[in-house]
Design a protein around this motif. Structure first.
Motif, mmCIF file in Angstrom:
data_model
loop_
_atom_site.group_PDB
_atom_site.id
_atom_site.type_symbol
_atom_site.label_atom_id
_atom_site.label_comp_id
_atom_site.label_asym_id
_atom_site.label_seq_id
_atom_site.Cartn_x
_atom_site.Cartn_y
_atom_site.Cartn_z
ATOM 1 N N ASP A 166 0.823 -1.211 0.000
ATOM 2 C CA ASP A 166 0.000 0.000 0.000
ATOM 3 C C ASP A 166 0.858 1.262 0.000
ATOM 4 N N LEU A 167 2.006 1.214 0.648
ATOM 5 C CA LEU A 167 2.905 2.375 0.642
ATOM 6 C C LEU A 167 3.439 2.659 -0.756
ATOM 7 N N ILE A 168 3.661 1.616 -1.526
ATOM 8 C CA ILE A 168 4.125 1.808 -2.902
ATOM 9 C C ILE A 168 3.067 2.575 -3.698
ATOM 10 N N GLU A 169 1.812 2.218 -3.536
ATOM 11 C CA GLU A 169 0.738 2.918 -4.256
ATOM 12 C C GLU A 169 0.633 4.369 -3.805
ATOM 13 N N ILE A 170 0.771 4.607 -2.513
ATOM 14 C CA ILE A 170 0.734 5.985 -2.005
ATOM 15 C C ILE A 170 1.913 6.785 -2.544
ATOM 16 N N ALA A 171 3.088 6.181 -2.578
ATOM 17 C CA ALA A 171 4.268 6.874 -3.118
ATOM 18 C C ALA A 171 4.056 7.212 -4.590
ATOM 19 N N LYS A 172 3.495 6.298 -5.354
ATOM 20 C CA LYS A 172 3.233 6.561 -6.777
ATOM 21 C C LYS A 172 2.269 7.733 -6.938
ATOM 22 N N GLN A 173 1.232 7.794 -6.098
ATOM 23 C CA GLN A 173 0.297 8.925 -6.151
ATOM 24 C C GLN A 173 1.031 10.238 -5.896
ATOM 25 N N ASN A 174 1.913 10.236 -4.911
ATOM 26 C CA ASN A 174 2.668 11.450 -4.602
ATOM 27 C C ASN A 174 3.583 11.833 -5.746
ATOM 28 N N TYR A 175 4.272 10.875 -6.340
ATOM 29 C CA TYR A 175 5.154 11.166 -7.466
ATOM 30 C C TYR A 175 4.364 11.740 -8.645
ATOM 31 N N GLN A 176 3.148 11.213 -8.877
ATOM 32 C CA GLN A 176 2.316 11.722 -9.967
ATOM 33 C C GLN A 176 1.918 13.184 -9.716
ATOM 34 N N ASN A 177 1.871 13.593 -8.466
ATOM 35 C CA ASN A 177 1.550 14.972 -8.106
ATOM 36 C C ASN A 177 2.801 15.798 -7.837
ATOM 37 N N ASN A 178 3.948 15.317 -8.331
ATOM 38 C CA ASN A 178 5.229 16.010 -8.155
ATOM 39 C C ASN A 178 5.565 16.256 -6.688
ATOM 40 N N LYS A 179 5.234 15.287 -5.862
ATOM 41 C CA LYS A 179 5.542 15.383 -4.436
ATOM 42 C C LYS A 179 6.472 14.245 -4.058
ATOM 43 N N ASP A 180 7.333 14.554 -3.137
ATOM 44 C CA ASP A 180 8.219 13.533 -2.598
ATOM 45 C C ASP A 180 7.564 12.867 -1.400
ATOM 46 N N ILE A 181 7.911 11.644 -1.181
ATOM 47 C CA ILE A 181 7.551 10.932 0.030
ATOM 48 C C ILE A 181 8.818 10.219 0.478
ATOM 49 N N HIS A 182 9.072 10.237 1.751
ATOM 50 C CA HIS A 182 10.285 9.634 2.279
ATOM 51 C C HIS A 182 9.901 8.367 3.035
ATOM 52 N N ILE A 183 10.422 7.229 2.600
ATOM 53 C CA ILE A 183 10.176 5.953 3.273
ATOM 54 C C ILE A 183 11.494 5.481 3.847
ATOM 55 N N GLN A 184 11.470 5.201 5.126
ATOM 56 C CA GLN A 184 12.659 4.704 5.819
ATOM 57 C C GLN A 184 12.350 3.299 6.320
#
Length: 178
Positions: free
Chosen positions: A106-124
């Protein structure tokens, strides 16, 4: 320009039973869990006191960065999705998550949504290197977890999702990190 960092403990629950987890020994582990309503209200209150408030900008801030942690925050994926839905179209608000890597899809899908909106997401992702990881980061059945974590990191990599690895390095593990 400055970023205001806000850390949110999403849950005290965890699906791992790490030997060096200090959180399960702390008194705040008995705190009540977030309801969706309380979480949503808190996020909107934070946003109204920051990006919707001129004093925020007058004090030199221009961004808000939420850090989600816990126990294991992905146990509360509903809250992560709520936060994402609220901030996805806000250019000056982002979030990061500290995870054990066990529930990554699910985090991968959320990250993809953010990338599509030109937003970064940081996963540690927490990973200590073997054999130390499997000695210290086990599930409640005392089974090793490194295979799960390594597979999750590979999924992140395959999906071009940026992530970092966080390692707990006791002195006996330094040779196993690199």
């Amino acid at each position: 320009m400055k970023t205001l960092g806000i850390e949110l403990n999403l849950t005290n629950q965890c699906n791992f039973n790490c030997s060096y987890c200090y959180e399960k020994q702390e008194k705040y582990c008995d705190l009540d869990e977030w309801s969706e309503k309380d979480f949503t209200n808190t996020i909107y209150e934070i946003l109204s006191n920051t990006i919707d408030n001129s004093a925020f900008y007058e004090n030199g801030y221009d961004n808000v960065a939420f850090t989600l942690w816990g126990g294991e925050p992905t146990i509360k994926m509903n809250l992560i999705k709520l936060l994402n839905d609220i901030i996805i179209n806000l250019p000056n608000v982002k979030f990061s998550i500290i995870t054990n890597g066990s529930n990554i899809d699910d985090l991968i899908e959320i990250a993809k949504q953010n990338y599509q909106n030109n937003k970064d997401i940081h996963i540690q992702v927490s990973y200590d290197g073997n054999p130390i990881h499997d000695l210290n980061r086990v599930n409640f059945a005392k089974n090793a977890t490194s295979k799960i974590v390594i597979e999750s990191m590979f999924k992140l990599y395959k999906n071009n999702i940026k992530f970092q690895v966080k390692s707990t390095i006791p002195h006996e593990n330094i040779d196993n990190i690199f």
